[in-house]
Design an enzyme around this catalytic site. Structure first.
Site, PDB file in Angstrom:
ATOM      1  N   LYS A 179      81.632 -73.288  39.070  1.00  0.00           N
ATOM      2  CA  LYS A 179      82.734 -73.387  38.241  1.00  0.00           C
ATOM      3  C   LYS A 179      82.380 -71.979  36.973  1.00  0.00           C
ATOM      4  O   LYS A 179      83.176 -71.568  36.442  1.00  0.00           O
ATOM      5  CB  LYS A 179      82.785 -74.592  37.082  1.00  0.00           C
ATOM      6  CG  LYS A 179      84.241 -75.240  37.648  1.00  0.00           C
ATOM      7  CD  LYS A 179      84.097 -76.627  37.203  1.00  0.00           C
ATOM      8  CE  LYS A 179      84.309 -77.633  38.574  1.00  0.00           C
ATOM      9  NZ  LYS A 179      84.318 -79.081  38.242  1.00  0.00           N
ATOM     10  N   PRO A 235      98.320 -75.475  34.108  1.00  0.00           N
ATOM     11  CA  PRO A 235      97.644 -74.241  33.956  1.00  0.00           C
ATOM     12  C   PRO A 235      95.915 -74.556  33.745  1.00  0.00           C
ATOM     13  O   PRO A 235      95.776 -75.662  33.173  1.00  0.00           O
ATOM     14  CB  PRO A 235      98.050 -73.686  32.847  1.00  0.00           C
ATOM     15  CG  PRO A 235      98.674 -74.711  32.101  1.00  0.00           C
ATOM     16  CD  PRO A 235      99.282 -75.671  33.125  1.00  0.00           C
ATOM     17  N   PHE A 284      83.229 -77.905  31.054  1.00  0.00           N
ATOM     18  CA  PHE A 284      82.787 -79.154  31.429  1.00  0.00           C
ATOM     19  C   PHE A 284      83.003 -79.245  32.839  1.00  0.00           C
ATOM     20  O   PHE A 284      83.760 -78.770  33.110  1.00  0.00           O
ATOM     21  CB  PHE A 284      83.208 -80.177  30.369  1.00  0.00           C
ATOM     22  CG  PHE A 284      82.278 -80.723  29.388  1.00  0.00           C
ATOM     23  CD1 PHE A 284      82.048 -79.663  28.453  1.00  0.00           C
ATOM     24  CD2 PHE A 284      81.210 -81.798  29.347  1.00  0.00           C
ATOM     25  CE1 PHE A 284      81.528 -79.705  27.251  1.00  0.00           C
ATOM     26  CE2 PHE A 284      80.573 -81.971  28.100  1.00  0.00           C
ATOM     27  CZ  PHE A 284      80.544 -80.901  27.145  1.00  0.00           C
ATOM     28  N   ASN A 336      94.768 -89.798  32.462  1.00  0.00           N
ATOM     29  CA  ASN A 336      93.421 -90.018  33.202  1.00  0.00           C
ATOM     30  C   ASN A 336      92.911 -90.823  31.776  1.00  0.00           C
ATOM     31  O   ASN A 336      93.217 -90.979  30.960  1.00  0.00           O
ATOM     32  CB  ASN A 336      92.634 -88.775  33.099  1.00  0.00           C
ATOM     33  CG  ASN A 336      92.293 -87.646  32.245  1.00  0.00           C
ATOM     34  OD1 ASN A 336      91.694 -88.221  31.277  1.00  0.00           O
ATOM     35  ND2 ASN A 336      93.229 -86.541  32.436  1.00  0.00           N
ATOM     36  N   LYS A 355      85.187 -69.302  36.903  1.00  0.00           N
ATOM     37  CA  LYS A 355      86.173 -69.380  35.619  1.00  0.00           C
ATOM     38  C   LYS A 355      85.281 -68.092  34.737  1.00  0.00           C
ATOM     39  O   LYS A 355      85.949 -67.952  33.629  1.00  0.00           O
ATOM     40  CB  LYS A 355      85.967 -70.600  34.847  1.00  0.00           C
ATOM     41  CG  LYS A 355      86.556 -71.863  35.883  1.00  0.00           C
ATOM     42  CD  LYS A 355      87.178 -72.912  35.010  1.00  0.00           C
ATOM     43  CE  LYS A 355      87.581 -74.071  36.013  1.00  0.00           C
ATOM     44  NZ  LYS A 355      88.201 -75.152  35.117  1.00  0.00           N
ATOM     45  N   ASP A 373      95.244 -82.293  36.147  1.00  0.00           N
ATOM     46  CA  ASP A 373      95.256 -81.384  37.212  1.00  0.00           C
ATOM     47  C   ASP A 373      96.695 -80.902  37.621  1.00  0.00           C
ATOM     48  O   ASP A 373      96.925 -79.903  37.977  1.00  0.00           O
ATOM     49  CB  ASP A 373      94.509 -81.589  38.412  1.00  0.00           C
ATOM     50  CG  ASP A 373      92.974 -81.617  37.988  1.00  0.00           C
ATOM     51  OD1 ASP A 373      92.551 -80.620  37.195  1.00  0.00           O
ATOM     52  OD2 ASP A 373      92.007 -82.356  38.293  1.00  0.00           O
TER      53      ASP A 373
END
Ligand code: C5P
Length: 424
Positions: free
Chosen positions: A336, A304, A322, A210, A340, A278
């Site tokens: 998130k 992962p 982020f 990316n 997470k 991803d």
């Protein structure tokens, strides 16, 4: 603990009888963990030799502005960039006047003008000179520009008179300097930061990746060093030089990034700025894939989730993620935070919304929306360097809060999906 560990002090010495005290000052600054470089004015050389200060600082002493050899090595701009703080001790009345007037006609005044860092003066002069209206005006002018004045102290003077004008004692100067670095300080903490993209190989010459430039992560690494932390930067491939005083670990793939991160855990604070790919090809071809059909399908599997897996394995590590979003920034970022199990999420717009506000992949500016369990704050558009400093201050503040109160209850890691599920 050494109060100035990692700090780079540029010490200016000007023409005052107190210049002999700068020898002891350098010795004590180094003892407090700082690296010291010295600039002497010509006036200072009448009171102490460059050789003495060179031996004590462990660096050549800088003396001349218009010296081609010196400018080719570490010139005035490099010296200003090198330092975390400039301290002039002793600062004579004449030096204060020249600085107040904005002059740049010798190395020390030029460096002071070129430096975008804290500047502190420890004035030393006869008490009448200190009380003179000209010096009083100059001192006011300097403090109104944000320049710090450490002292002077009052007492018996070298000229035999008594009054204000003695250079502040070395111990007190070291305390004053250390105080500059106290706000939002990460002194003694280890911070691990991921940055840049990852590259997931398709075959020996191609990869999935990316546009991440790594600029934000690298700026955060520099800001964490400035705040006194020991910094480990695990970076995917970027075109950036390693920030000073950072342990740089270079990786290519998400799997390598995961290993690099987890083998260095636990740390105090983990900040995941990397734009990890991803998905990755399920199989990496040994040989270069030949062009064949019009359409080619590539089977991809999830990489992962480095941040989520690391937080699940090391829940005691204060972790910051982020979130780059094109819509519903706050809702997605909060999702998130919970999913997470993080202490903080720094969210920013990407795509058209980001372009409108001046921050896109590779740009030097950005804006962030910082979210935690029971609060949030906007960090408005600014250079990535400035934004990183502000982010580090907030992180340091919340880290201290968490240490005092314990981690908030949102840290439930739910449903971590295992990598390896192919998609079409
Ligand atoms: O889930 P999403 O990719 O939006 O989450 C972004 C955050 O998670 C970032 O902090 C990023 O560095 C981290 N991340 C990661 N490993 C992944 C994907 C994202 O560490 N595979």
């Amino acid at each position: 603990m050494q109060r100035l560990t990692n700090k780079r002090i540029l010490l200016g010495v000007t023409g005052s009888i107190a210049a002999y005290k700068s020898a002891e000052l350098i010795r004590r600054l180094r003892g407090a963990g700082a690296e010291v470089q010295v600039i002497m004015t010509h006036g200072a050389e009448a009171f102490i030799t460059p050789l003495t200060l060179q031996a004590l600082s462990g660096h050549p002493v800088h003396q001349n502005l218009l010296d081609t050899k010196a400018e080719a090595g570490m010139g005035h701009i490099e010296l200003a960039r090198w330092a975390d703080v400039i301290m002039i001790a002793p600062a004579s009345a004449d030096f204060m006047a020249r600085l107040a007037a904005g002059r740049a006609d010798d190395l020390l005044t030029a460096v002071c003008l070129a430096g975008d860092i804290p500047l502190a003066l420890a004035p030393a002069m006869n008490n009448r000179m200190w009380r003179d209206k000209a010096t009083v005006d100059n001192a006011k002018k300097l403090t109104s520009r944000g320049i710090l004045l450490f002292g002077p102290d009052s007492g018996e003077q070298a000229c035999g008179e008594t009054g204000p004008g003695r250079m502040r004692e070395v111990d007190l100067l070291i305390n004053d300097l250390a105080d500059i670095f106290q706000v939002g300080s990460l002194t003694g903490k280890t911070v691990l930061i991921t940055a840049g993209p990852t590259r997931e190989p398709i075959d020996p010459v191609r990869f999935v990746s990316n546009h991440s430039s790594g600029k934000m992560g690298y700026a955060i690494a520099s800001a964490a060093v400035e705040a006194g932390a020991k910094v480990i930067l695990v970076s995917g491939p970027v075109a950036l030089a390693a920030p000073d005083r950072v342990e740089l670990v270079k990786v290519e793939t998400a799997e390598q990034m995961l290993q690099a991160v987890q083998s260095r855990m636990p740390v105090d604070i983990f900040i995941a700025t990397a734009a990890v790919a991803d998905y990755r090809p399920v199989q990496v071809a040994k040989d270069k894939i030949k062009k064949q059909d019009e359409i080619m399908a590539l089977a991809l599997e999830k990489t992962p989730d480095i941040l989520a897996e690391t937080k699940a394995r090391f829940p005691e590590v204060f972790s910051v993620g982020f979130a780059a979003e094109t819509h519903d920034l706050e809702a997605h970022a909060r999702g998130k935070l919970i999913k997470k199990g993080l202490e903080m999420v720094a969210a920013n717009w990407v795509g058209e919304a980001a372009a409108a506000s001046g921050g896109t992949f590779g740009s030097d500016t950005n804006a962030l929306h910082l979210i935690w369990a029971d609060g949030q704050i906007e960090l408005p558009l600014a250079s990535k360097a400035r934004l990183a400093r502000s982010l580090i201050e907030h992180i340091a503040h919340h880290y201290d809060d968490c240490q005092r109160k314990g981690f908030p209850k949102t840290n439930n890691v739910v449903n971590l999906k295992k990598p390896g599920k192919p998609v079409a």
